[in-house]
Scaffold this motif. Structure first.
Motif, mmCIF file in Angstrom:
data_model
loop_
_atom_site.group_PDB
_atom_site.id
_atom_site.type_symbol
_atom_site.label_atom_id
_atom_site.label_comp_id
_atom_site.label_asym_id
_atom_site.label_seq_id
_atom_site.Cartn_x
_atom_site.Cartn_y
_atom_site.Cartn_z
ATOM 1 N N ASP A 10 0.891 -1.235 0.092
ATOM 2 C CA ASP A 10 -0.149 0.163 0.066
ATOM 3 C C ASP A 10 0.736 1.460 -0.039
ATOM 4 N N PHE A 11 2.198 1.132 -0.554
ATOM 5 C CA PHE A 11 2.989 2.394 -0.669
ATOM 6 C C PHE A 11 3.866 2.180 -1.710
ATOM 7 N N THR A 12 4.195 3.326 -2.105
ATOM 8 C CA THR A 12 5.357 3.369 -3.251
ATOM 9 C C THR A 12 6.656 4.302 -3.089
ATOM 10 N N ILE A 13 7.728 4.158 -3.532
ATOM 11 C CA ILE A 13 8.777 4.665 -3.300
ATOM 12 C C ILE A 13 9.144 5.460 -4.829
ATOM 13 N N SER A 14 9.365 6.716 -4.583
ATOM 14 C CA SER A 14 9.622 7.588 -6.003
ATOM 15 C C SER A 14 11.008 7.077 -6.567
ATOM 16 N N ALA A 15 11.215 7.420 -7.878
ATOM 17 C CA ALA A 15 12.426 7.050 -8.268
ATOM 18 C C ALA A 15 13.549 8.367 -7.930
ATOM 19 N N ASN A 16 13.261 9.272 -7.528
ATOM 20 C CA ASN A 16 13.848 10.467 -7.088
ATOM 21 C C ASN A 16 14.356 10.010 -5.530
ATOM 22 N N GLN A 17 13.502 9.554 -4.767
ATOM 23 C CA GLN A 17 13.813 9.150 -3.489
ATOM 24 C C GLN A 17 14.867 7.898 -3.386
ATOM 25 N N ILE A 18 14.998 7.232 -4.419
ATOM 26 C CA ILE A 18 16.014 5.982 -4.668
ATOM 27 C C ILE A 18 17.194 6.449 -5.368
ATOM 28 N N ARG A 19 17.015 7.226 -6.359
ATOM 29 C CA ARG A 19 18.440 7.373 -7.150
ATOM 30 C C ARG A 19 19.436 8.176 -6.611
ATOM 31 N N LYS A 20 19.002 8.893 -5.583
ATOM 32 C CA LYS A 20 19.992 9.773 -4.765
ATOM 33 C C LYS A 20 21.099 8.783 -4.065
ATOM 34 N N TYR A 21 20.768 7.382 -3.817
ATOM 35 C CA TYR A 21 21.726 6.575 -3.214
ATOM 36 C C TYR A 21 22.761 5.616 -4.209
ATOM 37 N N PHE A 22 22.387 6.330 -5.525
ATOM 38 C CA PHE A 22 23.197 5.345 -6.667
ATOM 39 C C PHE A 22 24.172 6.193 -7.306
ATOM 40 N N PRO A 23 25.252 5.749 -7.875
ATOM 41 C CA PRO A 23 26.117 6.814 -8.738
ATOM 42 C C PRO A 23 25.410 7.025 -9.978
ATOM 43 N N ASN A 24 25.668 8.128 -10.406
ATOM 44 C CA ASN A 24 25.194 8.499 -12.014
ATOM 45 C C ASN A 24 25.391 7.394 -12.860
#
Length: 291
Positions: free
Chosen positions: A254-268
């Protein structure tokens, strides 16, 4: 072992043999005009040559300008085995040509296999089945050359397409699927992680799964695929159990995590697939510590 450490190890690759992949056709040797009838596809060529829009465009270019970059082949019987240039050959046929320029080289089976794989991995929109067959072909070639069939070799195999060693092994597992299930992966009906688990099932059990997919219009998610694998390993999987597992409703989060929330933890530059793989690795590691 890290990728940086892996890069220090010298493995015989396409680049080692003939230079960078960007210069894949700049192979030393005399260019010959070879009749198309004498050029035969490489044995177990892992990539499809399709008459699609891209092929139509290539054929039109060949019709106007000819084949600008020669293919690569080796002598085989009374003809030649094409190592690089399968799409150019097909485009030449569609353009009404009778021959194409080719450089003929003396190559071992393993050298030829590595070139076949490396000279096409840069293509966009490769199907999972194509990448799976290509990765397995190159891994087997490296193994024949005396390189270990382990994490280091897998890292080198996946380096050109920026796939981790785990992803390389997952793709290779796809080659153990029956053709209809592999087609489901190509059509994005079946996810890579689910398909990996199903690849460990017996052929008859895979047939059961495809039958349920066809009849019930359902496909196994990761959790269901793992359950099917466990039941198979225990020798208790039946067709009725396959139907029961695949038709079982799964609890929706019943929840989702946005791509922006996840991407900050990974290298470009990390792809969605690479990020998801690491996330699942971390979750699996966390789960293993729970009692």
């Amino acid at each position: 072992m890290s990728r940086r450490s892996a890069e220090k190890i010298k493995l015989t690759s396409f680049e080692d043999l003939f230079g960078s992949s960007a210069d894949s056709e700049k192979v030393p040797g005399e260019v010959q005009e070879i009749p198309l009838s004498q050029l035969h596809a490489f044995h177990n060529h892992p990539y499809r040559v399709q008459d699609d829009r891209s092929m139509d465009e290539l054929a039109e270019s060949v019709r106007q300008y000819g084949v600008l970059n020669p293919g690569l082949a080796r002598k085989a019987g009374n003809g030649y085995e094409l190592i690089s240039g399968h799409r150019r050959k097909r485009a030449s046929e569609l353009a009404g040509l009778n021959s194409m320029p080719v450089i003929v080289k003396d190559l071992t089976d393993d050298e030829a296999a590595i070139i076949v794989v490396d000279s096409n991995l840069h293509r966009e929109n490769l199907l999972p089945s194509e990448k799976a067959r290509a990765y397995r072909m190159k891994m087997e070639a490296l193994k024949h050359q005396g390189k270990k069939d382990g994490h280091l070799a897998a890292e080198m195999v996946g380096s050109q397409s920026k796939d981790s060693y785990r992803t390389v092994f997952r793709y290779i597992r796809l080659t153990y699927l029956i053709p209809p299930l592999l087609e489901c992966v190509d059509q994005k009906m079946l996810q890579l992680t689910s398909a990996e688990s199903l690849s460990f099932l017996q052929l008859e059990e895979q047939e059961w799964i495809f039958k349920v997919i066809q009849n019930q219009k359902v496909t196994p998610n990761k959790r269901q695929a793992l359950e099917l694998k466990r039941e198979s390993e225990q020798g208790i999987l039946t067709y009725e159990k396959v139907k029961s597992i695949l038709n079982r409703k799964t609890e929706q989060l019943d929840f989702t995590i946005s791509a922006n929330q996840i991407r900050k933890y990974f290298p470009n530059g990390y792809t969605k697939e690479q990020m998801m793989e690491i996330i699942f690795q971390l979750l699996d590691s966390w789960k293993s510590t729970r009692h």
